[in-house]
Design a protein around this motif. Sequence first.
Motif, PDB file in Angstrom:
ATOM      1  N   ARG A   4       8.426 -11.772  -0.916  1.00 56.07           N
ATOM      2  CA  ARG A   4       8.203 -10.362  -1.261  1.00 56.07           C
ATOM      3  C   ARG A   4       8.160  -9.524   0.017  1.00 56.07           C
ATOM      4  O   ARG A   4       7.407  -9.848   0.935  1.00 56.07           O
ATOM      5  N   ARG A   7       4.607  -4.689  -1.389  1.00 55.63           N
ATOM      6  CA  ARG A   7       3.620  -4.924  -2.428  1.00 55.63           C
ATOM      7  C   ARG A   7       2.917  -3.632  -2.778  1.00 55.63           C
ATOM      8  O   ARG A   7       2.872  -2.691  -1.968  1.00 55.63           O
ATOM      9  N   ARG A   8       2.375  -3.583  -3.925  1.00 57.72           N
ATOM     10  CA  ARG A   8       1.697  -2.394  -4.413  1.00 57.72           C
ATOM     11  C   ARG A   8       0.221  -2.464  -4.032  1.00 57.72           C
ATOM     12  O   ARG A   8      -0.431  -3.490  -4.247  1.00 57.72           O
ATOM     13  N   ARG A   9      -0.276  -1.359  -3.455  1.00 56.39           N
ATOM     14  CA  ARG A   9      -1.691  -1.306  -3.063  1.00 56.39           C
ATOM     15  C   ARG A   9      -2.314  -0.023  -3.588  1.00 56.39           C
ATOM     16  O   ARG A   9      -1.673   1.020  -3.624  1.00 56.39           O
ATOM     17  N   GLU A  10      -3.581  -0.110  -3.889  1.00 56.20           N
ATOM     18  CA  GLU A  10      -4.315   1.076  -4.337  1.00 56.20           C
ATOM     19  C   GLU A  10      -4.970   1.739  -3.131  1.00 56.20           C
ATOM     20  O   GLU A  10      -5.593   1.068  -2.318  1.00 56.20           O
ATOM     21  N   ILE A  11      -4.778   3.047  -2.988  1.00 60.41           N
ATOM     22  CA  ILE A  11      -5.368   3.771  -1.852  1.00 60.41           C
ATOM     23  C   ILE A  11      -6.194   4.948  -2.366  1.00 60.41           C
ATOM     24  O   ILE A  11      -5.969   5.446  -3.479  1.00 60.41           O
ATOM     25  N   TRP A  12      -7.130   5.388  -1.511  1.00 59.51           N
ATOM     26  CA  TRP A  12      -7.920   6.578  -1.812  1.00 59.51           C
ATOM     27  C   TRP A  12      -7.200   7.793  -1.255  1.00 59.51           C
ATOM     28  O   TRP A  12      -6.694   7.765  -0.145  1.00 59.51           O
TER      29      TRP A  12
END
Length: 217
Positions: A4, A7-12
Motif C-alpha cells: 500500500r 492510507r487513510r488517516r483521521e485528522i483534526w
Amino acid sequence: MRIRLIRRREIWAITREGWVIASAGLIILMLLILTNIHPFLAVNAPIKADILVVEGWLPDYAIESAIAEFKKGEYSQLITTGVPLSKGYYLAEYKNYAELTAATCIALGFDKNKLVAVPAANVLKHRTAASAIALRDWLATSALKVDSINLYSFGPHARRSWIVFKEVLNPDIKVGIIAAEPEDYNPQEWWKSSEGFRTVIGEIIAYIYARFVDWKT
C-alpha cells in the motif's frame, strides 16, 4: 503480499467557528499591543533622587521639559550625557551632545552652578551604554555622594535607556526613569504616522536586543 502506498488517516481540523474565534482573538491581541506598547516603552517610574541625568540627544522641547522637571523635583544637580556629535562636529562650538545640551540649558536660563556635562567616548554602537559608563566613571571620582538618580529620556527610547543605566550603575546607584512625550507624532495613535511607526517598531526590536546584552562590559 499487498503493498500500500497511501492510507487513510483521521485528522483534526479547525472548524469555521474555530477560525472565527481565532481571528477575533488575534485582532484583540493586536489591538492590545497597539494601545499598550507605547506606554510600556515610554515608561515613567521616577524615584526620590537628588540628581537628574538628561540624555543629551533629546530635542530642545524635551530639554525644556527636563528643566521643568528639575525645578519640580527639587534636585540639587543636573547632569547631561552624550557621545560626540554625529553631524556638524567640525563646525560646531560644542563637540558632543553632553556639552551641547548643557549649553542649551544655560541659554534657557538654567543655573550653570547646578549643571555638569559628562561626555562619553566616541563609539560606533551602544551609545547609551557608553553614556552610562561615562557617568558611572565620573561619579566614582566626583565629590558628589550619589545613591540614586532619575534618568530623563525620550518617548519609547526610555525603557531601553532605563535597562542600560540600571545595569551599568547597579548596585551602587538606584535609577528611576522619566520619559519626555514626543511632539512629532501622537503617542496614543503612533501607528498612524510614519515617524511614530518607525520609532516604535525600531524601539521594540532594540528593547528585545537590550534584554540579551551584558551592559556592564
